[in-house]
Design a protein around this motif. Structure first.
Motif, PDB file in Angstrom:
ATOM      1  N   PHE A   1       0.820  -1.227   0.000  1.00  0.00           N
ATOM      2  CA  PHE A   1       0.000   0.000   0.000  1.00  0.00           C
ATOM      3  C   PHE A   1       0.852   1.275   0.000  1.00  0.00           C
ATOM      4  CE2 PHE A   1      -4.479   0.417  -0.120  1.00  0.00           C
ATOM      5  CZ  PHE A   1      -4.962  -0.878  -0.057  1.00  0.00           C
TER       6      PHE A   1
ATOM      7  N   GLY B   1       1.801   1.774  -3.419  1.00  0.00           N
ATOM      8  CA  GLY B   1       0.658   2.187  -4.245  1.00  0.00           C
ATOM      9  C   GLY B   1       0.391   3.669  -4.110  1.00  0.00           C
ATOM     10  N   ALA B   2       0.607   4.205  -2.914  1.00  0.00           N
ATOM     11  CA  ALA B   2       0.296   5.626  -2.707  1.00  0.00           C
ATOM     12  C   ALA B   2       1.272   6.515  -3.476  1.00  0.00           C
ATOM     13  CB  ALA B   2       0.349   5.956  -1.215  1.00  0.00           C
TER      14      ALA B   2
ATOM     15  N   ARG C   1       2.075   6.645  -8.488  1.00  0.00           N
ATOM     16  CA  ARG C   1       1.726   7.605  -9.554  1.00  0.00           C
ATOM     17  C   ARG C   1       2.773   8.708  -9.624  1.00  0.00           C
ATOM     18  NH1 ARG C   1      -3.198   8.627 -12.002  1.00  0.00           N
ATOM     19  NH2 ARG C   1      -3.352  10.691 -12.964  1.00  0.00           N
TER      20      ARG C   1
ATOM     21  N   LEU D   1      -6.097  -2.014  -4.051  1.00  0.00           N
ATOM     22  CA  LEU D   1      -4.699  -1.586  -4.278  1.00  0.00           C
ATOM     23  C   LEU D   1      -4.526  -1.155  -5.732  1.00  0.00           C
ATOM     24  CD1 LEU D   1      -1.884  -1.385  -3.076  1.00  0.00           C
ATOM     25  CD2 LEU D   1      -1.504  -3.750  -3.697  1.00  0.00           C
TER      26      LEU D   1
ATOM     27  N   VAL E   1      -5.849   2.175  -6.083  1.00  0.00           N
ATOM     28  CA  VAL E   1      -4.975   3.173  -5.433  1.00  0.00           C
ATOM     29  C   VAL E   1      -3.772   3.460  -6.311  1.00  0.00           C
ATOM     30  CG1 VAL E   1      -3.324   3.401  -3.531  1.00  0.00           C
ATOM     31  CG2 VAL E   1      -5.672   2.742  -3.068  1.00  0.00           C
ATOM     32  N   LEU E   2      -3.296   2.413  -7.032  1.00  0.00           N
ATOM     33  CA  LEU E   2      -2.170   2.661  -7.957  1.00  0.00           C
ATOM     34  C   LEU E   2      -2.558   3.741  -8.953  1.00  0.00           C
ATOM     35  CD1 LEU E   2      -0.662  -0.787  -9.022  1.00  0.00           C
ATOM     36  CD2 LEU E   2       0.361   0.973  -7.627  1.00  0.00           C
ATOM     37  N   VAL E   3      -3.796   3.603  -9.483  1.00  0.00           N
ATOM     38  CA  VAL E   3      -4.226   4.579 -10.500  1.00  0.00           C
ATOM     39  C   VAL E   3      -4.492   5.928  -9.846  1.00  0.00           C
ATOM     40  CG1 VAL E   3      -6.114   5.122 -12.040  1.00  0.00           C
ATOM     41  CG2 VAL E   3      -5.121   2.844 -12.053  1.00  0.00           C
TER      42      VAL E   3
ATOM     43  N   GLY F   1      -3.378   7.171  -6.999  1.00  0.00           N
ATOM     44  CA  GLY F   1      -2.180   7.852  -6.521  1.00  0.00           C
ATOM     45  C   GLY F   1      -2.222   8.257  -5.066  1.00  0.00           C
ATOM     46  N   THR F   2      -3.393   8.201  -4.426  1.00  0.00           N
ATOM     47  CA  THR F   2      -3.405   8.570  -2.990  1.00  0.00           C
ATOM     48  C   THR F   2      -4.339   7.614  -2.266  1.00  0.00           C
ATOM     49  OG1 THR F   2      -5.405   9.873  -2.994  1.00  0.00           O
ATOM     50  CG2 THR F   2      -3.421  10.980  -3.750  1.00  0.00           C
ATOM     51  N   LEU F   3      -4.269   7.646  -0.933  1.00  0.00           N
ATOM     52  CA  LEU F   3      -5.204   6.819  -0.161  1.00  0.00           C
ATOM     53  C   LEU F   3      -6.375   7.666   0.329  1.00  0.00           C
ATOM     54  CD1 LEU F   3      -2.741   4.725   2.031  1.00  0.00           C
ATOM     55  CD2 LEU F   3      -4.108   3.925   0.132  1.00  0.00           C
TER      56      LEU F   3
ATOM     57  N   MET G   1       0.761   1.806 -16.152  1.00  0.00           N
ATOM     58  CA  MET G   1       1.159   3.122 -15.613  1.00  0.00           C
ATOM     59  C   MET G   1       2.638   3.379 -15.947  1.00  0.00           C
ATOM     60  SD  MET G   1      -1.256   4.496 -13.367  1.00  0.00           S
ATOM     61  CE  MET G   1      -0.480   5.071 -11.877  1.00  0.00           C
TER      62      MET G   1
ATOM     63  N   GLY H   1       1.389   6.965 -16.408  1.00  0.00           N
ATOM     64  CA  GLY H   1       0.253   7.325 -15.571  1.00  0.00           C
ATOM     65  C   GLY H   1      -0.954   7.825 -16.333  1.00  0.00           C
TER      66      GLY H   1
END
Lengths: 164, 136, 369, 103
Positions: free
Chosen positions: B78, B81-82, B85, C178, C181-183, C185-187, C349, C354
């Motif tokens: 995770f 993942g954050a 990008r 997940l 979130v990859l796409v 970029g934030t949680l 990505m 991205g």
């Protein structure tokens, strides 16, 4: 006595009281359950320390994973004929003495050594993306080794647990 | 950060307090005349036979193992993942290198998953095909 | 900005309300969410489900209490409230009471991070979606305790099966989240929706995301024990599994939480994949705030309720899975698919730096929106 | 005295550590010993994160806490597999009875 200190003492209690119950309770199932409260207290402590991702990981892995596993094990390993969970009375004097001696040493070291603390009181920044950067750059090798450790644990546990 | 988690803490306290509150309201309003017949455990009408702490085999435990290992993997993934990008957009050159790191991490664990998948119990290899790694 | 902060700013200048502390506003928002949204919504969802079930089975659903049976759910709630609440003699009293609390806590606490509109989110956590996964992973614990405490062979096996099912379906759910979130970029949930736009929903970002959305929906359906995956409460086999011994108001809590969890699944799917409060191809960000936020809430609720209706539609059409088919589906179909989607999205990505399919199409057509 | 700083967190984790040790030493049921180990792991985690905030203000402490979760999870998985395998053979998880290797 700011709000943080107030919450620190509350979360410390939430961590320690269930831990005491877990250590001294005769019934193993209630001991496992009191771990549930203690893990939540530790998650609260992590939030106070500004580690929000670690607090959520603590809830996810410990409460959602390890505790489920322990409860499965407790229930699977119960005696067949409906016997209760009574843990035979083992005299607990020696461990307590040893524990308090150890605690004495630890407290002496904690209170005497001069920690060069940097007391910063600005609000903690979110940590998830910074953790990700660190994992990808500085801590890349441990990150890749982590998957090997997980692989070893997975295969070892399945070989052991798979009933022939 | 602390104000958001304070709201979450209040939510947890209210959530935990809500169930006893509802049950208390229920306890006040509803009749309560427990008689032994009602308090036996429900077995479609017949007499309950033997204690319920029945013992069962390990297939639930294998599931819990697989879950915990892949849960830890997801947790380690995770934070990446954050920031994935940002890595992809900014350092355009190293994009594929970062992907290689992630792919290596997941690839190694896929080997473990393939092992858990390919696990055929020796006895029933031919005819009955239970779910292999969990041999239900 | 989260709802309590928004309200505090709104009422800052008022004479009386200006002095109220922030936690008071969050208290009000939480109670409002629970009593004005969660409980009525669960009741109405039960009513809608029974109406749809009736419609699918060519019969009329409840239509006795109130016009067209609208007040049926209130009648049910009162009935459950007034029913006697039996705790079996041999049951483990403490666990019997504790288990609905854990389940209710994990079901309700997930509502803290659902972004209904721009400022309408209860707690704008930076780890929004990860907090949601962590909290909903506690349900398995509650089910095991519920099954174990009620000293009943059926509920024990039901609780074990339910926990095993929830535990094993959590992996595809976590992997698909997940991928999203990859796409994104934030949680942070509001940031995820802000990164999308009316013209660019995450589901169309790349083909792997499209698959991940469906894998997520199916796995989350199974995690909430909804048919066709509701083995534990299979009425025919396990006499409604872990909540066999629960009666009266305690049973209502299990019922309530099932619908609360269904809405959480639809809300997360709408947020992560279907562009949260962005209506399709209509840009409403130009309007003034007091007009824009209600519209955004309506758009978000429309998406979530649409997904909920699909969930109810599935429930009354598909037959139930056997246990080993269920585990085989999870470990042989959903988990590999979610791994493929994860690696595929990461590669996409990395390759296109991205950018998603919509952005490339708009670049080709020169819109540059 | 009340202003919370690094020492308070260290004292908390020391108490948790000692409770874990007492749990390990005083339990006869091997699953109970595992619970004691979990308490010890948690206290180490608190120490790492506390140092990460107060002493070195970078995130290395939190990375170590993340790896503690990793180790704790794999340790529990393997340990419980061993315990259940012992239980299958000798129908007991009581450590007093598991002494076949003892001469």
């Amino acid at each position: 006595m700011t709000a943080q200190d107030f919450f620190f003492y509350i979360f410390a209690l939430i961590t320690l009281l269930p831990a005491i119950v877990c250590v001294f309770h005769p019934n193993i199932l209630y001991a496992g359950l009191s771990l549930f409260g203690s893990f939540f207290g530790v998650a609260g402590i992590y939030i106070l320390l500004g580690a929000d991702f670690i607090a959520a990981t603590q809830v996810l892995i410990y409460v959602g994973g390890i505790l489920v596993l322990i409860l499965f094990a407790v229930m699977l390993s119960k005696d067949i004929y409906g016997a209760k969970f009574q843990d035979e009375k083992k005299k607990k004097i020696m461990p307590i003495i040893l524990g308090s001696v150890l605690l004495g040493f630890l407290l002496k070291f904690i209170l005497t050594t001069p920690w060069n603390m940097t007391l910063t009181d600005e609000a903690p920044l979110p940590t998830t993306s910074r953790l990700g950067d660190l994992l990808l750059t500085d801590y890349l090798l441990p990150f890749e080794l982590a998957s090997i450790l997980l692989l070893a644990a997975l295969i070892g546990a399945i070989i052991l647990a798979r009933s022939k | 950060m602390y104000t958001q988690f304070a709201t979450v803490l209040i939510f947890l306290i209210i959530g935990a307090g809500m169930v006893p509150l509802i049950l208390l309201v229920g306890k006040i309003l509803r009749p309560s005349n427990p008689d032994p017949k009602k308090l036996t455990s429900y077995e479609c009408g017949e007499e309950p036979v033997g204690g319920s702490w029945v013992q069962f085999n390990l297939r639930f435990y294998v599931i819990a193992i697989l879950f915990l290992i892949f849960d830890v993997e997801v947790v380690l993934m995770f934070p990446i993942g954050a920031t994935f990008r940002q890595w992809m957009i900014s350092q355009a050159g190293k994009g594929l290198l970062v992907f290689a790191e992630v792919a290596l991490f997941i690839g190694i664990l896929l080997i473990g998953f393939a092992y858990a998948w390919g696990l055929r119990p020796p006895a029933q290899r031919k005819n009955h095909k239970p779910c292999p790694c969990l041999n239900f | 900005m989260s709802l309590p902060e928004f309200l505090k700013e709104l009422f800052e200048s008022w004479p009386l309300l200006g002095i109220l502390p922030l936690w008071f506003y969050s208290l009000i928002c939480i109670l409002g969410l629970l009593f004005l949204f969660l409980f009525p919504f669960a009741g109405i969802a039960v009513y809608i489900e029974r109406k749809i079930a009736g419609d699918i089975q060519a019969r009329i659903g409840p239509n006795v209490v109130g016009p067209y049976g609208i007040l049926q759910w209130i009648a049910d709630a009162l009935k459950l409230l007034l029913k006697e609440d039996i705790i079996p003699a041999l049951a483990d009293k403490k666990l019997f009471i504790l288990s609905p609390m854990i389940i209710f806590l994990s079901g309700a606490a997930a509502y803290a991070v659902i972004p209904f509109a721009e400022n309408v989110i209860l707690a704008n956590l930076n780890i929004g979606i990860f907090y949601l996964i962590a909290i909903t992973s506690m349900v398995a614990l509650g089910l095991i305790l519920g099954g174990w405490a009620s000293n009943n062979k059926w509920s024990l096996l039901g609780g074990m099966r339910a926990a095993a099912q929830i535990v094993s379906f959590e992996i595809p759910v976590a992997l698909c989240i997940l991928t999203a979130v990859l796409v994104a970029g934030t949680l942070d949930m509001t940031q995820i929706v802000k990164n999308q736009s009316p013209y660019h929903w995450n589901i169309f970002h790349n083909p792997f995301m499209f698959i991940a959305a469906f894998v997520y929906y199916i796995a989350a359906l199974a995690e909430a024990n909804r048919t066709p995956f509701d083995i534990p409460e299979a009425d025919s086999e396990l006499v409604s599994g872990y909540n066999t011994e629960y009666s009266g108001m305690r049973f209502a809590i299990f019922f309530l939480i099932e619908y609360a969890e269904c809405f959480v699944i639809c809300a997360v799917a709408a947020t992560l994949f279907l562009g949260g409060w962005h209506p399709p191809f209509i840009d409403i960000s130009g309007l003034a705030l007091p007009l824009r936020m209600p519209l955004q809430v309506m758009v978000f609720m429309a998406k979530a309720i649409l997904l909920l209706l699909v969930m109810m539609w599935i429930r009354w059409t598909l037959p139930r899975y056997r246990v080993d088919q269920l585990m085989k589906l999870c470990w042989e179909v959903l988990v590999p698919f979610s791994f493929v989607c994860l690696l595929g999205t990461a590669f996409w990505m990395a390759l296109f730096k991205g950018k998603g399919v919509p952005e490339m199409i708009y670049a080709l057509l020169g819109w540059g929106s | 005295m009340f202003a919370v700083d690094l020492r308070h967190y260290l004292i908390l984790s020391a108490i948790l550590f000692v409770l874990g040790i007492i749990g390990i030493l005083s339990r006869k049921n091997s699953v109970g010993i595992l619970m004691g180990i979990e308490l010890v792991m948690n206290s180490a985690g608190i120490n790492f994160v506390a140092f990460s905030k107060y002493v070195a203000s970078d995130l290395s402490g939190q990375i170590f806490a993340l790896f503690i979760f990793l180790i704790a999870a794999s340790e529990v998985v393997v340990a419980l597999a061993i315990i259940l395998r012992i239980y299958q053979n000798k129908t007991t998880v009581n450590i007093e009875d598991i002494k076949d290797l003892k001469c």
